[in-house]
Design a protein around this motif. Sequence first.
Motif, PDB file in Angstrom:
ATOM      1  N   LEU A   1      38.393 -15.200   6.479  1.00  0.00           N
ATOM      2  CA  LEU A   1      39.666 -14.719   7.020  1.00  0.00           C
ATOM      3  C   LEU A   1      39.818 -13.205   6.959  1.00  0.00           C
ATOM      4  CD1 LEU A   1      42.045 -17.510   5.711  1.00  0.00           C
ATOM      5  CD2 LEU A   1      41.343 -17.092   8.065  1.00  0.00           C
ATOM      6  N   ASP A   2      38.872 -12.516   6.350  1.00  0.00           N
ATOM      7  CA  ASP A   2      38.888 -11.051   6.364  1.00  0.00           C
ATOM      8  C   ASP A   2      37.950 -10.506   7.438  1.00  0.00           C
ATOM      9  OD1 ASP A   2      36.630 -11.984   5.127  1.00  0.00           O
ATOM     10  OD2 ASP A   2      36.637 -10.508   3.497  1.00  0.00           O
ATOM     11  N   THR A   3      37.526 -11.394   8.370  1.00  0.00           N
ATOM     12  CA  THR A   3      36.670 -10.993   9.486  1.00  0.00           C
ATOM     13  C   THR A   3      37.373 -11.292  10.806  1.00  0.00           C
ATOM     14  OG1 THR A   3      35.573 -13.145   9.713  1.00  0.00           O
ATOM     15  CG2 THR A   3      34.659 -11.599   8.087  1.00  0.00           C
ATOM     16  N   ASP A   4      36.881 -10.695  11.884  1.00  0.00           N
ATOM     17  CA  ASP A   4      37.476 -10.940  13.206  1.00  0.00           C
ATOM     18  C   ASP A   4      37.352 -12.402  13.614  1.00  0.00           C
ATOM     19  OD1 ASP A   4      38.315  -8.351  13.552  1.00  0.00           O
ATOM     20  OD2 ASP A   4      36.495  -7.702  14.590  1.00  0.00           O
ATOM     21  N   ALA A   5      36.193 -13.008  13.296  1.00  0.00           N
ATOM     22  CA  ALA A   5      35.990 -14.411  13.674  1.00  0.00           C
ATOM     23  C   ALA A   5      36.986 -15.314  12.959  1.00  0.00           C
ATOM     24  CB  ALA A   5      34.560 -14.844  13.342  1.00  0.00           C
ATOM     25  N   GLY A   6      37.185 -15.060  11.667  1.00  0.00           N
ATOM     26  CA  GLY A   6      38.130 -15.871  10.905  1.00  0.00           C
ATOM     27  C   GLY A   6      39.562 -15.677  11.365  1.00  0.00           C
ATOM     28  N   LEU A   7      39.936 -14.423  11.664  1.00  0.00           N
ATOM     29  CA  LEU A   7      41.296 -14.141  12.124  1.00  0.00           C
ATOM     30  C   LEU A   7      41.556 -14.758  13.499  1.00  0.00           C
ATOM     31  CD1 LEU A   7      41.749 -10.426  10.988  1.00  0.00           C
ATOM     32  CD2 LEU A   7      42.930 -12.446  10.094  1.00  0.00           C
ATOM     33  N   ALA A   8      40.519 -14.809  14.344  1.00  0.00           N
ATOM     34  CA  ALA A   8      40.677 -15.423  15.667  1.00  0.00           C
ATOM     35  C   ALA A   8      41.018 -16.903  15.533  1.00  0.00           C
ATOM     36  CB  ALA A   8      39.399 -15.240  16.487  1.00  0.00           C
ATOM     37  N   VAL A   9      40.354 -17.579  14.581  1.00  0.00           N
ATOM     38  CA  VAL A   9      40.632 -19.000  14.352  1.00  0.00           C
ATOM     39  C   VAL A   9      42.050 -19.181  13.806  1.00  0.00           C
ATOM     40  CG1 VAL A   9      39.985 -21.023  12.995  1.00  0.00           C
ATOM     41  CG2 VAL A   9      38.222 -19.587  14.021  1.00  0.00           C
ATOM     42  N   LEU A  10      42.434 -18.328  12.847  1.00  0.00           N
ATOM     43  CA  LEU A  10      43.789 -18.400  12.274  1.00  0.00           C
ATOM     44  C   LEU A  10      44.846 -18.146  13.340  1.00  0.00           C
ATOM     45  CD1 LEU A  10      45.684 -18.603   9.827  1.00  0.00           C
ATOM     46  CD2 LEU A  10      45.349 -16.148   9.480  1.00  0.00           C
ATOM     47  N   ASN A  11      44.618 -17.138  14.188  1.00  0.00           N
ATOM     48  CA  ASN A  11      45.581 -16.799  15.239  1.00  0.00           C
ATOM     49  C   ASN A  11      45.764 -17.963  16.209  1.00  0.00           C
ATOM     50  OD1 ASN A  11      47.173 -14.527  16.561  1.00  0.00           O
ATOM     51  ND2 ASN A  11      45.849 -15.135  18.245  1.00  0.00           N
TER      52      ASN A  11
END
Length: 221
Positions: free
Chosen positions: A6-16
Amino acid sequence: MGFTGLDTDAGLAVLNSFLEDKSYIEGFTPSQADVAVFDAVKKAPNATTYPHAARWFKHIASFGAGKSSLPGAKKAASAYGPEAAAAAPAAADDDDIDLFGSEDEEVDEEAEKLKQKRLEEYHAKKANKPKVVAKSMISLDVKPWDDETDLKELEKSVRSINMDGLVWGASQLIPVGYGISKLRIGCVVEDDKVGVDDLSDQITAFEDYVQSVDVHTFNKL
């Protein structure tokens, strides 16, 4: 399983993507599930790139030290969220492809190309997906200073706040004791345009009438 990286762009994209139609990680009220994921995110997401995650992060941050008293048992962030791991949003549908650990350099190169292609297809699909306008229904309790405060002027001041994405609703006076009543007023907001903290700050700016503002209810539409 669940949220990772969740501290990466890939993780944030999934969270978003997960929060497009949700106010909280689990259910309809804040809980330790939100705290676990909040801690894993570490810092506020970019509001332009990840508007839903940024809206959720700002709301959970507003609880401050009170986050520890939210209900539920705190687990690892990976215990929450979508079934697929964030690190592999475009996993192969039918074929098992070893993207890592192959000793054959040529096979690794082909697998990496396939992985990149799948990622590009995934992001293109997300970019073309119609954007859903996330809205919330909020009920606010606005407390006056004392029983001499003019509640009609108080409500008039509150309703004078005009923000893009804000629609005021019904209101009522709620007795709190000693002849004092508070104003309970509802509104519908577009989450990307109106933040609860910003709205509360504008209301408390009417310091001649307003002592404090509390969120009575907050529901995702």
